[in-house]
Design a protein around this motif. Structure first.
Motif, PDB file in Angstrom:
ATOM      1  N   GLN A  47       0.831  -1.207   0.000  1.00 31.68           N
ATOM      2  CA  GLN A  47       0.000   0.000   0.000  1.00 31.68           C
ATOM      3  C   GLN A  47       0.858   1.246   0.000  1.00 31.68           C
ATOM      4  O   GLN A  47       1.727   1.429   0.844  1.00 31.68           O
ATOM      5  N   GLU A  48       0.572   2.135  -0.954  1.00 33.04           N
ATOM      6  CA  GLU A  48       1.395   3.330  -1.127  1.00 33.04           C
ATOM      7  C   GLU A  48       0.853   4.534  -0.372  1.00 33.04           C
ATOM      8  O   GLU A  48       1.628   5.383   0.088  1.00 33.04           O
ATOM      9  N   SER A  49      -0.475   4.666  -0.245  1.00 33.49           N
ATOM     10  CA  SER A  49      -1.076   5.796   0.451  1.00 33.49           C
ATOM     11  C   SER A  49      -2.381   5.348   1.095  1.00 33.49           C
ATOM     12  O   SER A  49      -2.749   4.174   1.018  1.00 33.49           O
ATOM     13  N   LEU A  50      -3.105   6.287   1.712  1.00 36.12           N
ATOM     14  CA  LEU A  50      -4.301   5.949   2.468  1.00 36.12           C
ATOM     15  C   LEU A  50      -5.373   5.301   1.606  1.00 36.12           C
ATOM     16  O   LEU A  50      -5.589   5.696   0.460  1.00 36.12           O
ATOM     17  N   ALA A  51      -6.042   4.301   2.188  1.00 29.19           N
ATOM     18  CA  ALA A  51      -7.129   3.616   1.496  1.00 29.19           C
ATOM     19  C   ALA A  51      -8.442   4.369   1.688  1.00 29.19           C
ATOM     20  O   ALA A  51      -8.598   5.149   2.632  1.00 29.19           O
ATOM     21  N   THR A  52      -9.367   4.134   0.778  1.00 31.52           N
ATOM     22  CA  THR A  52     -10.703   4.710   0.863  1.00 31.52           C
ATOM     23  C   THR A  52     -11.703   3.589   1.090  1.00 31.52           C
ATOM     24  O   THR A  52     -11.712   2.606   0.336  1.00 31.52           O
ATOM     25  N   LEU A  53     -12.555   3.717   2.120  1.00 30.59           N
ATOM     26  CA  LEU A  53     -13.565   2.710   2.433  1.00 30.59           C
ATOM     27  C   LEU A  53     -14.956   3.290   2.199  1.00 30.59           C
ATOM     28  O   LEU A  53     -15.238   4.423   2.620  1.00 30.59           O
ATOM     29  N   ARG A  54     -15.812   2.512   1.541  1.00 27.31           N
ATOM     30  CA  ARG A  54     -17.202   2.909   1.324  1.00 27.31           C
ATOM     31  C   ARG A  54     -18.104   1.761   1.748  1.00 27.31           C
ATOM     32  O   ARG A  54     -17.888   0.623   1.331  1.00 27.31           O
ATOM     33  N   THR A  55     -19.107   2.075   2.564  1.00 29.26           N
ATOM     34  CA  THR A  55     -20.014   1.059   3.096  1.00 29.26           C
ATOM     35  C   THR A  55     -21.368   1.166   2.426  1.00 29.26           C
ATOM     36  O   THR A  55     -21.921   2.270   2.286  1.00 29.26           O
TER      37      THR A  55
ATOM     38  N   VAL B  90     -18.583  -3.654   2.268  1.00 30.49           N
ATOM     39  CA  VAL B  90     -17.589  -2.584   2.383  1.00 30.49           C
ATOM     40  C   VAL B  90     -16.618  -2.734   1.228  1.00 30.49           C
ATOM     41  O   VAL B  90     -16.048  -3.809   1.023  1.00 30.49           O
ATOM     42  N   ARG B  91     -16.456  -1.649   0.483  1.00 29.09           N
ATOM     43  CA  ARG B  91     -15.531  -1.664  -0.659  1.00 29.09           C
ATOM     44  C   ARG B  91     -14.341  -0.782  -0.322  1.00 29.09           C
ATOM     45  O   ARG B  91     -14.508   0.380   0.066  1.00 29.09           O
ATOM     46  N   ALA B  92     -13.162  -1.335  -0.463  1.00 31.78           N
ATOM     47  CA  ALA B  92     -11.928  -0.599  -0.189  1.00 31.78           C
ATOM     48  C   ALA B  92     -11.178  -0.346  -1.491  1.00 31.78           C
ATOM     49  O   ALA B  92     -11.070  -1.231  -2.343  1.00 31.78           O
ATOM     50  N   GLU B  93     -10.672   0.860  -1.656  1.00 31.86           N
ATOM     51  CA  GLU B  93      -9.800   1.214  -2.773  1.00 31.86           C
ATOM     52  C   GLU B  93      -8.404   1.419  -2.199  1.00 31.86           C
ATOM     53  O   GLU B  93      -8.165   2.361  -1.438  1.00 31.86           O
ATOM     54  N   ILE B  94      -7.477   0.519  -2.537  1.00 31.27           N
ATOM     55  CA  ILE B  94      -6.129   0.532  -1.961  1.00 31.27           C
ATOM     56  C   ILE B  94      -5.128   1.010  -3.012  1.00 31.27           C
ATOM     57  O   ILE B  94      -4.846   0.285  -3.975  1.00 31.27           O
ATOM     58  N   PRO B  95      -4.566   2.218  -2.885  1.00 28.93           N
ATOM     59  CA  PRO B  95      -3.489   2.626  -3.805  1.00 28.93           C
ATOM     60  C   PRO B  95      -2.241   1.793  -3.523  1.00 28.93           C
ATOM     61  O   PRO B  95      -1.723   1.809  -2.400  1.00 28.93           O
ATOM     62  N   ILE B  96      -1.785   1.050  -4.509  1.00 28.29           N
ATOM     63  CA  ILE B  96      -0.643   0.160  -4.289  1.00 28.29           C
ATOM     64  C   ILE B  96       0.520   0.537  -5.200  1.00 28.29           C
ATOM     65  O   ILE B  96       0.333   1.162  -6.255  1.00 28.29           O
ATOM     66  N   SER B  97       1.713   0.121  -4.767  1.00 27.31           N
ATOM     67  CA  SER B  97       2.912   0.327  -5.580  1.00 27.31           C
ATOM     68  C   SER B  97       3.480  -0.991  -6.098  1.00 27.31           C
ATOM     69  O   SER B  97       4.351  -0.989  -6.969  1.00 27.31           O
ATOM     70  N   ALA B  98       2.989  -2.127  -5.558  1.00 24.81           N
ATOM     71  CA  ALA B  98       3.515  -3.423  -5.996  1.00 24.81           C
ATOM     72  C   ALA B  98       2.622  -4.543  -5.494  1.00 24.81           C
ATOM     73  O   ALA B  98       1.814  -4.365  -4.570  1.00 24.81           O
ATOM     74  N   ARG B  99       2.783  -5.706  -6.126  1.00 25.67           N
ATOM     75  CA  ARG B  99       2.161  -6.947  -5.675  1.00 25.67           C
ATOM     76  C   ARG B  99       3.251  -7.994  -5.506  1.00 25.67           C
ATOM     77  O   ARG B  99       4.216  -8.013  -6.276  1.00 25.67           O
ATOM     78  N   VAL B 100       3.085  -8.882  -4.522  1.00 22.20           N
ATOM     79  CA  VAL B 100       3.992 -10.007  -4.323  1.00 22.20           C
ATOM     80  C   VAL B 100       3.139 -11.260  -4.231  1.00 22.20           C
ATOM     81  O   VAL B 100       2.226 -11.340  -3.403  1.00 22.20           O
TER      82      VAL B 100
ATOM     83  N   VAL C 291      -2.573  -6.777   3.080  1.00 23.86           N
ATOM     84  CA  VAL C 291      -2.155  -5.451   2.626  1.00 23.86           C
ATOM     85  C   VAL C 291      -1.132  -4.919   3.613  1.00 23.86           C
ATOM     86  O   VAL C 291      -1.377  -4.902   4.826  1.00 23.86           O
ATOM     87  N   LEU C 292       0.033  -4.488   3.116  1.00 24.84           N
ATOM     88  CA  LEU C 292       1.085  -3.937   3.963  1.00 24.84           C
ATOM     89  C   LEU C 292       1.497  -2.572   3.429  1.00 24.84           C
ATOM     90  O   LEU C 292       1.637  -2.396   2.212  1.00 24.84           O
ATOM     91  N   THR C 293       1.678  -1.611   4.309  1.00 21.73           N
ATOM     92  CA  THR C 293       2.218  -0.331   3.879  1.00 21.73           C
ATOM     93  C   THR C 293       3.682  -0.506   3.489  1.00 21.73           C
ATOM     94  O   THR C 293       4.322  -1.502   3.852  1.00 21.73           O
ATOM     95  N   VAL C 294       4.213   0.451   2.762  1.00 26.93           N
ATOM     96  CA  VAL C 294       5.591   0.353   2.281  1.00 26.93           C
ATOM     97  C   VAL C 294       6.584   0.173   3.434  1.00 26.93           C
ATOM     98  O   VAL C 294       7.439  -0.726   3.377  1.00 26.93           O
ATOM     99  N   PRO C 295       6.523   0.979   4.520  1.00 24.44           N
ATOM    100  CA  PRO C 295       7.492   0.779   5.613  1.00 24.44           C
ATOM    101  C   PRO C 295       7.371  -0.594   6.262  1.00 24.44           C
ATOM    102  O   PRO C 295       8.381  -1.213   6.604  1.00 24.44           O
ATOM    103  N   VAL C 296       6.131  -1.082   6.443  1.00 26.19           N
ATOM    104  CA  VAL C 296       5.954  -2.396   7.064  1.00 26.19           C
ATOM    105  C   VAL C 296       6.479  -3.488   6.148  1.00 26.19           C
ATOM    106  O   VAL C 296       7.143  -4.435   6.588  1.00 26.19           O
TER     107      VAL C 296
END
Length: 421
Positions: A95-103, A108-118, A154-159
């Motif tokens: 995860q690159e930045s804050l996620a957006t949650l909509r209920t 619940v739908r989450a939009e996760i800005p990501i920089s990579a997948r593993v 989902v992991l943030t970049v520092p984690v």
């Protein structure tokens, strides 16, 4: 490098836990910004709180998955049935930045800005997108719990940078004479005493085979089709890996190749690994000679050379100046043959030796070139018009793909590193 931030976080936790232990008067005294040697800071996620809303449950679940291990706390956000079906190790979204949650009702739908997948085999794929994740929740014992969600975490970049580490898996080339590295990412072992923490994902990824370009006939895998039967650690510090070979009992040559791949991929001494294949203990394999270097080739400023794993740069004073004189935008180097194929800023492809550079292809629309083990330079246009040159002659070659088109990956201009022959 991230330890001071982790120590600051630990101090903040202490502050919130009891402010009375923090002095409010007195002089400032020097302290340390480093954690004591051997200290391992572990993130302990919060369990779900009573009466939490659907979005709070989803947000807490995504955060709790950072705890790793057996994901015990993360599973508390799931229904009893779904906790048994959820597969957290299937993939990691960075995860690159804050996620957006909509209920919407129980969804619940989450939009996760990501920089990579593993993926499950540790293959890291950069991706600058917003990943949609859907969660369905139901009431269980009077509390909202997730009963449907995508597998993975989902992991943030520092984690991610703290809890995952790169490893070089080793596969054989087509001649079975040299090992070719394949970079993967795996979780950092949480316990030094549990051999399976660091060994199991590496062995499973080796069995699954090479990734990307290496999977297209470039690399061979002695462990292909094998099954991992067990991993154990002796009191003497020797790791035992037990495999069942594919298609019946493996012969001595195949078993030796298995051991060579495992030793090099795990980064241990041959004497520290005991391989058992089909109930037979495999004799310690001899190290392979003439192996590919794992050092990176880099161009920085007007210098070209190698970068070791410790970050030490060594300039190539023979071939390097000739390479940089071409003003290259991409470089493929063959250390054994002391030649390089470069694409210049004008778009031409040059063959570079210690005596200088010679243009071997000046067509328009050329892709970055490559080399083979015989000293031939291959260049192509996007339409698939391939040409081979060895410094003395050039010859057109037919397209190598079914579509008749070619493609190439481009490297950052500050770290141009390509295949070695």
């Amino acid at each position: 490098m991230r330890r001071p931030a982790a120590v600051l976080l630990a101090a903040l936790v202490l502050l919130l836990a009891g402010c009375s232990v923090i002095p409010t008067t007195g002089t400032v005294k020097p302290g340390t910004t480093e954690a004591p040697n051997g200290t391992q800071l572990v993130y302990v996620p919060n369990a779900p709180t009573a009466g939490a809303s659907q979005s709070e449950i989803v947000s807490g679940f995504l955060t709790a998955a950072s705890g790793g291990g057996a994901f015990t706390v993360a599973k508390e956000y799931l229904t009893d049935g779904f906790a048994k079906r959820w597969r957290p190790t299937t993939r990691v979204l960075v995860q690159e930045s804050l996620a957006t949650l909509r209920t919407a009702g129980s969804e619940v739908r989450a939009e996760i800005p990501i920089s990579a997948r593993v993926d499950a085999e540790g293959v890291y794929t950069p991706a600058s997108v917003s990943e949609p994740l859907s969660f369905h929740l139901v009431q269980q014992r009077g509390q909202w719990r997730i009963d449907s969600a995508p597998n993975g975490i989902v992991l943030t970049v520092p984690v991610f940078q703290t809890t995952y580490q790169p490893r070089l898996l080793q596969f054989f080339d087509a001649s079975w004479s040299r090992l070719v590295p394949d970079r993967r990412w795996f979780p950092v072992p949480r316990s030094a005493g549990d051999a399976s923490d660091g060994v199991r994902p590496v062995v499973n990824a080796l069995i699954a085979g090479p990734s990307g370009p290496l999977s297209d006939g470039v690399a061979a895998n002695a462990l292909q089709g094998a099954k991992l039967a067990g991993i154990s650690l002796t009191t003497a510090g020797i790791t035992t890996v037990t495999l069942d070979a594919a298609g019946g009992r493996a012969d001595s040559t195949v078993a030796a190749r298995m051991q060579q791949q495992l030793v090099q991929s795990l980064g241990v001494a041959p004497s520290a690994l005991r391989l058992v294949v089909d109930d037979l203990v495999i004799p310690q394999a001899q190290p392979l000679s003439d192996q590919l270097s794992t050092e990176a080739f880099v161009a920085t400023g007007n210098r070209f050379g190698t970068l070791s794993s410790s970050g030490a740069f060594t300039e190539d004073r023979t071939l390097g100046p000739k390479i940089m004189a071409t003003r290259p935008t991409s470089i493929t180097v063959s250390p054994g043959q002391r030649i390089a194929a470069v694409q210049t800023r004008s778009g031409d492809v040059d063959l570079v030796t210690a005596s200088g550079a010679r243009t071997v292809d000046s067509r328009s629309g050329l892709l970055p070139p490559t080399l083979d083990q015989r000293g031939w330079v291959y260049s192509a246009t996007g339409s698939g018009a391939l040409r081979a040159a060895n410094g003395r002659s050039a010859a057109p070659s037919p397209p190598t793909s079914a579509t008749g088109r070619c493609s190439a990956s481009r490297r950052p201009p500050t770290a141009r590193a390509c295949s070695c022959c």
